[in-house]
Design a protein around this motif. Structure first.
Motif, PDB file in Angstrom:
ATOM      1  N   GLU A 184       0.936  -1.147   0.135  1.00 49.32           N
ATOM      2  CA  GLU A 184      -0.240  -0.202   0.099  1.00 49.32           C
ATOM      3  C   GLU A 184       0.723   0.991   0.158  1.00 49.32           C
ATOM      4  OE1 GLU A 184      -3.185   1.959  -0.060  1.00 49.32           O
ATOM      5  OE2 GLU A 184      -3.543   0.306  -0.733  1.00 49.32           O
ATOM      6  N   GLN A 185       1.966   1.478   0.654  1.00 49.49           N
ATOM      7  CA  GLN A 185       2.732   2.320   0.319  1.00 49.49           C
ATOM      8  C   GLN A 185       3.325   2.635  -1.013  1.00 49.49           C
ATOM      9  OE1 GLN A 185       5.983   1.147   3.897  1.00 49.49           O
ATOM     10  NE2 GLN A 185       6.029   3.188   4.175  1.00 49.49           N
ATOM     11  N   ASP A 186       2.897   1.471  -1.555  1.00 51.52           N
ATOM     12  CA  ASP A 186       4.075   2.334  -2.937  1.00 51.52           C
ATOM     13  C   ASP A 186       3.112   2.728  -3.381  1.00 51.52           C
ATOM     14  OD1 ASP A 186       7.066   1.000  -2.289  1.00 51.52           O
ATOM     15  OD2 ASP A 186       6.607  -1.037  -2.410  1.00 51.52           O
ATOM     16  N   ARG A 187       2.120   2.155  -3.605  1.00 51.12           N
ATOM     17  CA  ARG A 187       1.248   2.280  -4.040  1.00 51.12           C
ATOM     18  C   ARG A 187       0.758   3.491  -4.013  1.00 51.12           C
ATOM     19  NH1 ARG A 187      -0.697  -2.541  -3.263  1.00 51.12           N
ATOM     20  NH2 ARG A 187      -2.333  -2.383  -1.523  1.00 51.12           N
ATOM     21  N   VAL A 188       0.455   4.379  -2.688  1.00 46.99           N
ATOM     22  CA  VAL A 188       0.766   6.118  -2.503  1.00 46.99           C
ATOM     23  C   VAL A 188       1.487   6.734  -3.360  1.00 46.99           C
ATOM     24  CG1 VAL A 188       0.982   7.586  -0.753  1.00 46.99           C
ATOM     25  CG2 VAL A 188      -0.937   5.536  -0.271  1.00 46.99           C
ATOM     26  N   LEU A 189       2.591   6.208  -2.506  1.00 42.20           N
ATOM     27  CA  LEU A 189       3.963   6.496  -3.460  1.00 42.20           C
ATOM     28  C   LEU A 189       3.911   6.595  -5.302  1.00 42.20           C
ATOM     29  CD1 LEU A 189       6.632   7.998  -3.283  1.00 42.20           C
ATOM     30  CD2 LEU A 189       7.722   5.302  -2.861  1.00 42.20           C
ATOM     31  N   ALA A 190       3.301   5.668  -5.632  1.00 45.95           N
ATOM     32  CA  ALA A 190       3.640   5.656  -6.924  1.00 45.95           C
ATOM     33  C   ALA A 190       2.182   6.697  -6.993  1.00 45.95           C
ATOM     34  CB  ALA A 190       3.325   4.432  -7.504  1.00 45.95           C
ATOM     35  N   ALA A 235      10.882  12.347  -7.369  1.00 45.41           N
ATOM     36  CA  ALA A 235      10.612  11.549  -7.922  1.00 45.41           C
ATOM     37  C   ALA A 235      12.388  10.813  -7.684  1.00 45.41           C
ATOM     38  CB  ALA A 235      10.260  10.844  -9.196  1.00 45.41           C
ATOM     39  N   ALA A 236      12.828  11.737  -7.791  1.00 46.88           N
ATOM     40  CA  ALA A 236      14.643  11.985  -7.978  1.00 46.88           C
ATOM     41  C   ALA A 236      14.753  11.021  -6.267  1.00 46.88           C
ATOM     42  CB  ALA A 236      15.219  13.069  -8.454  1.00 46.88           C
ATOM     43  N   ASP A 237      14.377  11.763  -5.600  1.00 45.77           N
ATOM     44  CA  ASP A 237      14.721  11.996  -3.597  1.00 45.77           C
ATOM     45  C   ASP A 237      14.420  10.058  -2.858  1.00 45.77           C
ATOM     46  OD1 ASP A 237      15.582  11.923  -1.669  1.00 45.77           O
ATOM     47  OD2 ASP A 237      15.115  14.056  -1.673  1.00 45.77           O
ATOM     48  N   ARG A 238      14.979   9.007  -3.585  1.00 43.99           N
ATOM     49  CA  ARG A 238      14.096   8.269  -3.023  1.00 43.99           C
ATOM     50  C   ARG A 238      13.502   8.479  -1.242  1.00 43.99           C
ATOM     51  NH1 ARG A 238      10.513   4.192  -3.305  1.00 43.99           N
ATOM     52  NH2 ARG A 238      10.795   2.250  -2.872  1.00 43.99           N
ATOM     53  N   THR A 239      14.999   8.787  -0.853  1.00 41.98           N
ATOM     54  CA  THR A 239      14.627   9.185   1.108  1.00 41.98           C
ATOM     55  C   THR A 239      13.134   9.716   0.869  1.00 41.98           C
ATOM     56  OG1 THR A 239      16.937   9.099   1.066  1.00 41.98           O
ATOM     57  CG2 THR A 239      15.829  10.169   3.261  1.00 41.98           C
ATOM     58  N   ALA A 253       5.973   8.677   2.243  1.00 44.02           N
ATOM     59  CA  ALA A 253       5.122   7.213   1.684  1.00 44.02           C
ATOM     60  C   ALA A 253       4.165   6.756   3.480  1.00 44.02           C
ATOM     61  CB  ALA A 253       5.043   6.188   0.897  1.00 44.02           C
ATOM     62  N   ASP A 254       5.205   6.409   4.306  1.00 44.50           N
ATOM     63  CA  ASP A 254       5.590   6.163   5.239  1.00 44.50           C
ATOM     64  C   ASP A 254       4.291   6.837   6.610  1.00 44.50           C
ATOM     65  OD1 ASP A 254       7.453   4.187   5.066  1.00 44.50           O
ATOM     66  OD2 ASP A 254       9.259   5.120   6.000  1.00 44.50           O
ATOM     67  N   LEU A 255       4.490   8.255   6.180  1.00 43.99           N
ATOM     68  CA  LEU A 255       3.900   9.558   7.233  1.00 43.99           C
ATOM     69  C   LEU A 255       2.739   9.230   6.539  1.00 43.99           C
ATOM     70  CD1 LEU A 255       6.143  12.727   6.755  1.00 43.99           C
ATOM     71  CD2 LEU A 255       5.950  11.597   8.830  1.00 43.99           C
ATOM     72  N   VAL A 256       2.387   9.720   5.281  1.00 47.01           N
ATOM     73  CA  VAL A 256       0.809   9.315   4.980  1.00 47.01           C
ATOM     74  C   VAL A 256       0.245   7.801   4.780  1.00 47.01           C
ATOM     75  CG1 VAL A 256      -0.471   8.861   2.878  1.00 47.01           C
ATOM     76  CG2 VAL A 256       1.042  10.519   2.600  1.00 47.01           C
ATOM     77  N   GLY A 272       3.919  15.976  -2.180  1.00 49.75           N
ATOM     78  CA  GLY A 272       5.699  16.396  -2.940  1.00 49.75           C
ATOM     79  C   GLY A 272       5.920  17.935  -3.240  1.00 49.75           C
ATOM     80  N   VAL A 273       4.492  18.594  -3.280  1.00 45.58           N
ATOM     81  CA  VAL A 273       4.682  20.752  -3.589  1.00 45.58           C
ATOM     82  C   VAL A 273       5.756  20.789  -2.622  1.00 45.58           C
ATOM     83  CG1 VAL A 273       3.676  22.458  -3.913  1.00 45.58           C
ATOM     84  CG2 VAL A 273       2.440  20.705  -4.782  1.00 45.58           C
ATOM     85  N   ARG A 274       6.186  20.863  -1.521  1.00 42.41           N
ATOM     86  CA  ARG A 274       6.858  21.302  -1.087  1.00 42.41           C
ATOM     87  C   ARG A 274       7.901  20.121  -0.700  1.00 42.41           C
ATOM     88  NH1 ARG A 274       7.699  24.412   4.404  1.00 42.41           N
ATOM     89  NH2 ARG A 274       9.956  24.673   4.487  1.00 42.41           N
ATOM     90  N   THR A 275       8.924  19.781  -1.723  1.00 43.29           N
ATOM     91  CA  THR A 275       9.562  18.703  -1.086  1.00 43.29           C
ATOM     92  C   THR A 275      11.133  18.952  -0.308  1.00 43.29           C
ATOM     93  OG1 THR A 275      11.404  19.770  -3.203  1.00 43.29           O
ATOM     94  CG2 THR A 275       9.434  18.920  -4.017  1.00 43.29           C
TER      95      THR A 275
END
Length: 102
Positions: free
Chosen positions: A3-9, A30-34, A40-43, A73-76
């Motif tokens: 689910e985390q990966d789906r939210v992130l994608a 997208a370029a900043d995996r960390t 994704a963890d917060l969401v 991610g608007v404020r990255t």
């Protein structure tokens, strides 16, 4: 895919489809995996707590817009203070570790 990966994608896809500044910021996220994993963890923590963005904002003494921008991610580059406030609001903790590269 969990689910985390789906939210992130889904978040990255939405940012990329906006065009203009949103797309540039989406590419930055997208370029900043960390940062992707952190958001994704917060969401996921908010979803697990069954909370709305408005409820999180209230507990953070902030606004829904701040929470929405952080999640989208608007404020990255959210500050550590903002990340900690969000985590506390959803009943989570933030762990920071430093590892050496091998």
């Amino acid at each position: 895919m969990n689910e985390q990966d789906r939210v992130l994608a889904r978040t990255i896809e939405q940012l990329m489809s906006r065009g203009g500044r949103g797309a540039r910021r989406g590419r930055a996220l997208a370029a900043d995996r960390t940062l992707q994993v952190l958001v994704a963890d917060l969401v996921a923590a908010r979803a697990a707590a069954g909370m709305t963005q408005q409820a999180v904002a209230y507990r953070m003494s902030s606004t829904k817009g701040v929470v929405s921008r952080l999640e989208s991610g608007v404020r990255t580059r959210p500050t550590l203070t903002t990340i900690e406030k969000y985590a506390r609001a959803v009943g989570a903790i933030i762990e920071i570790r430093v590892r050496t590269r091998r």
